[in-house]
Design a protein around this motif. Structure first.
Motif, PDB file in Angstrom:
ATOM      1  N   ASP A 199      -2.206   7.384  10.995  1.00  0.00           N
ATOM      2  CA  ASP A 199      -3.457   7.684  10.290  1.00  0.00           C
ATOM      3  C   ASP A 199      -3.884   6.510   9.422  1.00  0.00           C
ATOM      4  OD1 ASP A 199      -3.666  10.223  11.393  1.00  0.00           O
ATOM      5  OD2 ASP A 199      -2.561  11.169   9.748  1.00  0.00           O
ATOM      6  N   ASN A 200      -2.908   5.896   8.708  1.00  0.00           N
ATOM      7  CA  ASN A 200      -3.235   4.728   7.877  1.00  0.00           C
ATOM      8  C   ASN A 200      -3.762   3.592   8.736  1.00  0.00           C
ATOM      9  OD1 ASN A 200      -2.578   5.784   5.391  1.00  0.00           O
ATOM     10  ND2 ASN A 200      -0.524   4.932   5.364  1.00  0.00           N
ATOM     11  N   LYS A 201      -3.074   3.282   9.810  1.00  0.00           N
ATOM     12  CA  LYS A 201      -3.496   2.179  10.667  1.00  0.00           C
ATOM     13  C   LYS A 201      -4.880   2.445  11.259  1.00  0.00           C
ATOM     14  CE  LYS A 201       0.324   1.873  13.191  1.00  0.00           C
ATOM     15  NZ  LYS A 201       1.323   1.363  14.154  1.00  0.00           N
ATOM     16  N   CYS A 219      -9.269   5.862   2.675  1.00  0.00           N
ATOM     17  CA  CYS A 219      -8.036   6.134   3.425  1.00  0.00           C
ATOM     18  C   CYS A 219      -6.997   6.961   2.660  1.00  0.00           C
ATOM     19  CB  CYS A 219      -7.397   4.812   3.849  1.00  0.00           C
ATOM     20  SG  CYS A 219      -8.439   3.822   4.921  1.00  0.00           S
ATOM     21  N   SER A 220      -7.335   7.475   1.509  1.00  0.00           N
ATOM     22  CA  SER A 220      -6.318   8.254   0.797  1.00  0.00           C
ATOM     23  C   SER A 220      -6.682   9.718   0.738  1.00  0.00           C
ATOM     24  CB  SER A 220      -6.106   7.713  -0.605  1.00  0.00           C
ATOM     25  OG  SER A 220      -7.292   7.714  -1.354  1.00  0.00           O
ATOM     26  N   ALA A 280      -9.853   0.940   0.286  1.00  0.00           N
ATOM     27  CA  ALA A 280      -8.795   1.742   0.913  1.00  0.00           C
ATOM     28  C   ALA A 280      -8.600   3.061   0.196  1.00  0.00           C
ATOM     29  CB  ALA A 280      -7.503   0.938   0.939  1.00  0.00           C
ATOM     30  N   CYS A 318      -7.269   4.363   9.991  1.00  0.00           N
ATOM     31  CA  CYS A 318      -8.263   4.281   8.924  1.00  0.00           C
ATOM     32  C   CYS A 318      -8.571   2.829   8.574  1.00  0.00           C
ATOM     33  CB  CYS A 318      -7.760   5.027   7.690  1.00  0.00           C
ATOM     34  SG  CYS A 318      -8.962   5.051   6.348  1.00  0.00           S
ATOM     35  N   TRP A 352       0.837  -1.200   0.000  1.00  0.00           N
ATOM     36  CA  TRP A 352       0.000   0.000   0.000  1.00  0.00           C
ATOM     37  C   TRP A 352       0.867   1.243   0.000  1.00  0.00           C
ATOM     38  CZ3 TRP A 352      -4.575   2.124  -0.765  1.00  0.00           C
ATOM     39  CH2 TRP A 352      -4.883   3.338  -0.177  1.00  0.00           C
ATOM     40  N   TYR A 360      -4.524  -5.500   7.419  1.00  0.00           N
ATOM     41  CA  TYR A 360      -3.241  -5.029   6.912  1.00  0.00           C
ATOM     42  C   TYR A 360      -2.111  -5.759   7.615  1.00  0.00           C
ATOM     43  CZ  TYR A 360      -2.964  -2.164  11.145  1.00  0.00           C
ATOM     44  OH  TYR A 360      -2.917  -1.745  12.443  1.00  0.00           O
ATOM     45  N   THR A 404       1.975   5.012   8.803  1.00  0.00           N
ATOM     46  CA  THR A 404       1.561   6.147   9.629  1.00  0.00           C
ATOM     47  C   THR A 404       0.420   5.710  10.535  1.00  0.00           C
ATOM     48  OG1 THR A 404      -0.086   6.931   8.036  1.00  0.00           O
ATOM     49  CG2 THR A 404       2.163   7.767   7.775  1.00  0.00           C
TER      50      THR A 404
END
Length: 69
Positions: free
Chosen positions: A35-37, A68-69, A64, A39, A28, A47, A33
């Protein structure tokens, strides 16, 4: 009897809406980060973290990207 049928219908609808990702894990991003985790957890996207890179299932990419982007 009606209540039982309604309950069964609601349970069927809820279970049909769940996503089960089974695709091969692909990269990915290069950095992990918080934030990624966060989200991924909020949107129930599995993940893996390996060597500082985050991997998600191929069939979860659209979800995703949209969330999440």
């Amino acid at each position: 009897m009606k209540k039982t049928l309604i309950l069964i219908s609601v349970l069927c609808i809820i279970s049909a809406c769940e996503k089960n990702y089974t695709g091969k894990f692909t990269e990915w991003g290069d950095t992990v980060t918080e934030d990624n985790k966060k989200c991924f957890k909020e949107n129930q996207i599995p993940y893996k973290i390996d060597n500082g890179k985050i991997y998600i299932p191929e069939d979860a990419f659209d979800m995703a990207i949209n969330t999440c982007s």
